[in-house]
Motif scaffolding. Structure first.
Motif, PDB file in Angstrom:
ATOM      1  N   ARG A   1       0.806  -1.219   0.000  1.00  0.00           N
ATOM      2  CA  ARG A   1       0.000   0.000   0.000  1.00  0.00           C
ATOM      3  C   ARG A   1       0.838   1.268   0.000  1.00  0.00           C
ATOM      4  O   ARG A   1       0.301   2.380   0.020  1.00  0.00           O
ATOM      5  CB  ARG A   1      -0.911   0.006   1.234  1.00  0.00           C
ATOM      6  CG  ARG A   1      -1.908  -1.131   1.255  1.00  0.00           C
ATOM      7  CD  ARG A   1      -2.488  -1.372   2.641  1.00  0.00           C
ATOM      8  NE  ARG A   1      -3.383  -0.299   3.070  1.00  0.00           N
ATOM      9  CZ  ARG A   1      -4.657  -0.487   3.385  1.00  0.00           C
ATOM     10  NH1 ARG A   1      -5.190  -1.704   3.308  1.00  0.00           N
ATOM     11  NH2 ARG A   1      -5.400   0.514   3.784  1.00  0.00           N
ATOM     12  N   SER A   2       2.175   1.110   0.027  1.00  0.00           N
ATOM     13  CA  SER A   2       3.102   2.257   0.090  1.00  0.00           C
ATOM     14  C   SER A   2       2.779   3.149   1.292  1.00  0.00           C
ATOM     15  O   SER A   2       2.700   4.371   1.176  1.00  0.00           O
ATOM     16  CB  SER A   2       3.051   3.064  -1.207  1.00  0.00           C
ATOM     17  OG  SER A   2       3.433   2.274  -2.302  1.00  0.00           O
ATOM     18  N   GLU A   3       2.588   2.505   2.464  1.00  0.00           N
ATOM     19  CA  GLU A   3       2.243   3.235   3.676  1.00  0.00           C
ATOM     20  C   GLU A   3       3.222   2.917   4.801  1.00  0.00           C
ATOM     21  O   GLU A   3       3.974   1.949   4.741  1.00  0.00           O
ATOM     22  CB  GLU A   3       0.826   2.872   4.143  1.00  0.00           C
ATOM     23  CG  GLU A   3      -0.290   3.356   3.236  1.00  0.00           C
ATOM     24  CD  GLU A   3      -1.655   3.018   3.802  1.00  0.00           C
ATOM     25  OE1 GLU A   3      -1.731   2.479   4.928  1.00  0.00           O
ATOM     26  OE2 GLU A   3      -2.654   3.282   3.104  1.00  0.00           O
ATOM     27  N   LYS A   4       3.178   3.754   5.825  1.00  0.00           N
ATOM     28  CA  LYS A   4       3.877   3.509   7.079  1.00  0.00           C
ATOM     29  C   LYS A   4       2.833   3.349   8.176  1.00  0.00           C
ATOM     30  O   LYS A   4       1.709   3.834   8.058  1.00  0.00           O
ATOM     31  CB  LYS A   4       4.806   4.670   7.424  1.00  0.00           C
ATOM     32  CG  LYS A   4       5.953   4.893   6.440  1.00  0.00           C
ATOM     33  CD  LYS A   4       7.019   3.838   6.624  1.00  0.00           C
ATOM     34  CE  LYS A   4       8.307   4.206   5.876  1.00  0.00           C
ATOM     35  NZ  LYS A   4       8.131   4.291   4.425  1.00  0.00           N
ATOM     36  N   ALA A   5       3.209   2.695   9.261  1.00  0.00           N
ATOM     37  CA  ALA A   5       2.284   2.511  10.376  1.00  0.00           C
ATOM     38  C   ALA A   5       3.011   2.706  11.692  1.00  0.00           C
ATOM     39  O   ALA A   5       4.237   2.541  11.793  1.00  0.00           O
ATOM     40  CB  ALA A   5       1.655   1.123  10.337  1.00  0.00           C
ATOM     41  N   VAL A   6       2.231   3.057  12.705  1.00  0.00           N
ATOM     42  CA  VAL A   6       2.727   3.203  14.069  1.00  0.00           C
ATOM     43  C   VAL A   6       2.032   2.157  14.932  1.00  0.00           C
ATOM     44  O   VAL A   6       0.801   2.067  14.937  1.00  0.00           O
ATOM     45  CB  VAL A   6       2.440   4.609  14.622  1.00  0.00           C
ATOM     46  CG1 VAL A   6       2.718   4.669  16.120  1.00  0.00           C
ATOM     47  CG2 VAL A   6       3.282   5.639  13.891  1.00  0.00           C
ATOM     48  N   ILE A   7       2.813   1.359  15.633  1.00  0.00           N
ATOM     49  CA  ILE A   7       2.283   0.420  16.610  1.00  0.00           C
ATOM     50  C   ILE A   7       2.424   1.038  17.989  1.00  0.00           C
ATOM     51  O   ILE A   7       3.505   1.492  18.367  1.00  0.00           O
ATOM     52  CB  ILE A   7       3.045  -0.922  16.558  1.00  0.00           C
ATOM     53  CG1 ILE A   7       2.683  -1.701  15.297  1.00  0.00           C
ATOM     54  CG2 ILE A   7       2.756  -1.756  17.803  1.00  0.00           C
ATOM     55  CD1 ILE A   7       3.501  -2.945  15.098  1.00  0.00           C
ATOM     56  N   VAL A   8       1.323   1.076  18.721  1.00  0.00           N
ATOM     57  CA  VAL A   8       1.360   1.437  20.138  1.00  0.00           C
ATOM     58  C   VAL A   8       0.820   0.235  20.898  1.00  0.00           C
ATOM     59  O   VAL A   8      -0.327  -0.171  20.695  1.00  0.00           O
ATOM     60  CB  VAL A   8       0.516   2.687  20.447  1.00  0.00           C
ATOM     61  CG1 VAL A   8       0.557   2.990  21.942  1.00  0.00           C
ATOM     62  CG2 VAL A   8       1.036   3.885  19.665  1.00  0.00           C
ATOM     63  N   GLY A   9       1.656  -0.360  21.741  1.00  0.00           N
ATOM     64  CA  GLY A   9       1.262  -1.571  22.445  1.00  0.00           C
ATOM     65  C   GLY A   9       1.595  -1.496  23.919  1.00  0.00           C
ATOM     66  O   GLY A   9       2.469  -0.732  24.336  1.00  0.00           O
ATOM     67  N   ALA A  10       0.887  -2.286  24.702  1.00  0.00           N
ATOM     68  CA  ALA A  10       1.150  -2.401  26.136  1.00  0.00           C
ATOM     69  C   ALA A  10       1.606  -3.815  26.434  1.00  0.00           C
ATOM     70  O   ALA A  10       1.170  -4.769  25.788  1.00  0.00           O
ATOM     71  CB  ALA A  10      -0.112  -2.080  26.937  1.00  0.00           C
ATOM     72  N   THR A  11       2.477  -3.955  27.427  1.00  0.00           N
ATOM     73  CA  THR A  11       2.976  -5.284  27.764  1.00  0.00           C
ATOM     74  C   THR A  11       3.091  -5.454  29.270  1.00  0.00           C
ATOM     75  O   THR A  11       3.450  -4.524  29.991  1.00  0.00           O
ATOM     76  CB  THR A  11       4.342  -5.547  27.108  1.00  0.00           C
ATOM     77  OG1 THR A  11       4.732  -6.899  27.338  1.00  0.00           O
ATOM     78  CG2 THR A  11       5.423  -4.607  27.634  1.00  0.00           C
ATOM     79  N   SER A  12       2.769  -6.660  29.721  1.00  0.00           N
ATOM     80  CA  SER A  12       3.058  -7.040  31.100  1.00  0.00           C
ATOM     81  C   SER A  12       4.380  -7.795  31.149  1.00  0.00           C
ATOM     82  O   SER A  12       4.762  -8.311  32.194  1.00  0.00           O
ATOM     83  CB  SER A  12       1.926  -7.898  31.673  1.00  0.00           C
ATOM     84  OG  SER A  12       1.683  -9.023  30.855  1.00  0.00           O
ATOM     85  N   GLY A  13       5.064  -7.850  30.011  1.00  0.00           N
ATOM     86  CA  GLY A  13       6.389  -8.453  29.982  1.00  0.00           C
ATOM     87  C   GLY A  13       6.767  -9.070  28.663  1.00  0.00           C
ATOM     88  O   GLY A  13       7.742  -8.669  28.028  1.00  0.00           O
ATOM     89  N   ASP A  14       5.990 -10.057  28.189  1.00  0.00           N
ATOM     90  CA  ASP A  14       6.404 -10.838  27.029  1.00  0.00           C
ATOM     91  C   ASP A  14       5.944 -10.262  25.694  1.00  0.00           C
ATOM     92  O   ASP A  14       6.650 -10.370  24.697  1.00  0.00           O
ATOM     93  CB  ASP A  14       5.895 -12.274  27.158  1.00  0.00           C
ATOM     94  CG  ASP A  14       6.630 -13.053  28.240  1.00  0.00           C
ATOM     95  OD1 ASP A  14       7.802 -12.721  28.501  1.00  0.00           O
ATOM     96  OD2 ASP A  14       6.039 -13.965  28.827  1.00  0.00           O
ATOM     97  N   THR A  15       4.766  -9.646  25.653  1.00  0.00           N
ATOM     98  CA  THR A  15       4.282  -9.105  24.387  1.00  0.00           C
ATOM     99  C   THR A  15       5.253  -8.075  23.829  1.00  0.00           C
ATOM    100  O   THR A  15       5.529  -8.041  22.625  1.00  0.00           O
ATOM    101  CB  THR A  15       2.888  -8.459  24.563  1.00  0.00           C
ATOM    102  OG1 THR A  15       1.950  -9.469  24.878  1.00  0.00           O
ATOM    103  CG2 THR A  15       2.439  -7.761  23.293  1.00  0.00           C
ATOM    104  N   GLY A  16       5.770  -7.225  24.688  1.00  0.00           N
ATOM    105  CA  GLY A  16       6.638  -6.147  24.229  1.00  0.00           C
ATOM    106  C   GLY A  16       7.880  -6.639  23.521  1.00  0.00           C
ATOM    107  O   GLY A  16       8.186  -6.193  22.401  1.00  0.00           O
TER     108      GLY A  16
END
Length: 467
Positions: free
Chosen positions: A130-145
């Motif tokens: 798609r010729s795009e950029k994205a921003v991920i905003v995530g929360a973690t209790s430890g492992d997801t991050g």
């Protein structure tokens, strides 16, 4: 395949848009419009497939025509080639009919690698198209991050901002995130708990104007359907290894956010013969209190030896409620609004009793966790991490039928949580060779106030433009 919101007001979307959207515009979570179905005969033909080959069988119906089959096959091959065990998710036998499914052979030694290694590749593929950029905003209790960062660190089209509770994750978990030095990786240590981090992430998705159209915001937490989709695969993989579909299987799942066990529920809906799903929690037991007493209510969060499960509110539970209420989005919207206001909910007794035909639950203390770690080592020479130990304890306590194989999901390598292992009377686990220098690596993170405005300002400042 179309996807609908659990709250019934957001438009139905295809796979590509769901992947890039995360939380629905009405505040709900996306789920498939229907469950793909496999017959027992078809499932039986999959025995002997590699993990990536099996993943293709199960994931293809969810992706539909969004990704050409050859491209999806290559993405899946690349995703699981980086795991350090050729079986990807090997099974270990603890006793006659108790098994452990090792989900810690990915690059960050936790089960979340299964979904996030795939999610990063899917995102980069679709954004490039798609010729795009994205921003991920995530929360973690430890492992997801750490798993999300590892999955996205090489992505050309993604900036990732991970919020973790300051001084409330293990040192190994923190360092796995903060020692990744890449221009697109940002670690924020929030002066609060995991639920504070998670609430701010949800608020960011509901108030995306803080980015001023600078970039597309994408979810990496398990609110993103692709996370659940990827986790469904290892239920089939493990079940096939112990004799399914000719026999039923049961699973014990250490869980705080309900995403991992919900994937088992999805697998059952797709045709896998699962007789029991066991919700295993620590003393932060909102899920256990619901399954045992039909009482889903917030309580004060208590730090434990299993910090990845120190969660007060389980994000994915809404997806189960949606099915419990006959997929009535208006009913779920009302139910969740009431829960947000009052901090508690119960469901009609007949709905709860119907759910209990599949689900059981168990809450395990820190003392019981350590005892289980010690017992497993004395009996089997097998070291469990504290989360996996909670699953094993629950399995041995609550197994309904001793003749049905019980598989506990081992969600992390014990080296990530040495305090619990040492407290159990065992030697501290050693870091694998790939992480031998972890404690010497330079860390990079920003401590930030527990304020939504501060987080949004930081993200807006450092996110790259959309195009």
């Amino acid at each position: 395949m179309k996807y609908i919101s659990t709250r019934g007001q957001a438009p139905a979307l295809g796979f590509e848009d769901v992947l890039l959207t995360g939380l629905a515009s009405d505040g709900g979570l996306y789920v498939p419009e229907y469950w793909p179905q496999f017959t027992l005969e078809e499932i039986a033909t999959w025995r002997g497939l590699s993990y990536a080959e099996l993943a293709e069988k199960i994931i293809t119906p969810f992706v539909g025509e969004a990704i050409p089959q050859n491209d999806l096959r290559q993405i899946l091959h690349d995703t699981y080639q980086g795991f350090d065990h050729s079986a990807v998710a090997p099974l270990t036998q603890l006793d006659s009919n108790q098994w452990v499914l090792e989900l810690f052979h990915g690059p960050t030694l936790a089960f979340k690698d299964f979904a996030l290694q795939l999610l990063g590749r899917l995102l980069d593929y679709l954004l490039a198209r798609r010729s795009e950029k994205a921003v991920i905003v995530g929360a973690t209790s430890g492992d997801t991050g750490s798993a999300a960062i590892e999955g996205c660190r090489h992505c050309d089209n993604v900036d990732i901002f991970i919020l973790h509770p300051h001084q409330r994750v293990s040192e190994v978990q923190r360092r796995q995130m903060t020692t990744v030095v890449a221009d697109n990786v940002h670690n924020l240590a929030v002066q609060g708990n995991f639920d504070d981090c998670q609430a701010m992430v949800k608020a960011c998705f509901q108030q995306q104007d803080f980015l001023q159209s600078k970039a597309r915001l994408v979810a990496v937490n398990s609110i993103n359907w692709a996370r659940i989709m990827a986790q469904v695969v290892y239920y089939f993989y493990a079940a096939l290894a112990v004799g399914a579909p000719q026999r039923s299987v049961a699973f014990s799942v250490p869980t705080g956010n309900f995403g991992d066990i919900y994937a088992g529920y999805v697998a059952r809906n797709m045709g896998l013969p699962i007789s029991q799903l066991l919700v295993a929690t620590n003393r932060n037991d909102i899920l256990h209190r619901f399954m045992a007493n039909n009482q889903y209510s917030k309580e004060d969060l208590s730090p434990t030896l299993s910090p990845s499960m120190d969660i007060m509110v389980s994000s994915n539970f809404e997806r189960l409620l949606f099915d419990m209420y006959g997929r009535d989005g208006a009913a779920i919207d009302q139910l969740m609004t009431s829960f947000q206001q009052q901090g508690t909910l119960t469901v009609d007794s007949w709905r709860w009793e119907l759910t209990r035909q599949l689900f059981d639950s168990c809450s395990v203390t820190d003392e019981e966790t350590c005892q289980t770690i010690g017992d497993a080592y004395r009996n089997c020479q097998y070291k469990l991490d504290p989360h996996s130990a909670i699953g094993v304890r629950a399995a041995m306590t609550c197994q309904r039928d001793q003749q049905i194989p019980m598989i506990t999901l081992a969600t992390a390598h014990p080296v990530k949580f040495p305090e619990a292992v040492v407290r159990a009377g065992l030697s501290s686990p050693e870091l694998p060779d790939s992480m031998a220098d972890l404690y010497e690596r330079e860390e990079r993170y920003t401590v930030i106030e527990n304020e939504l405005a501060d987080v949004q300002s930081y993200v807006a400042k450092y996110a790259r433009p959309l195009n």
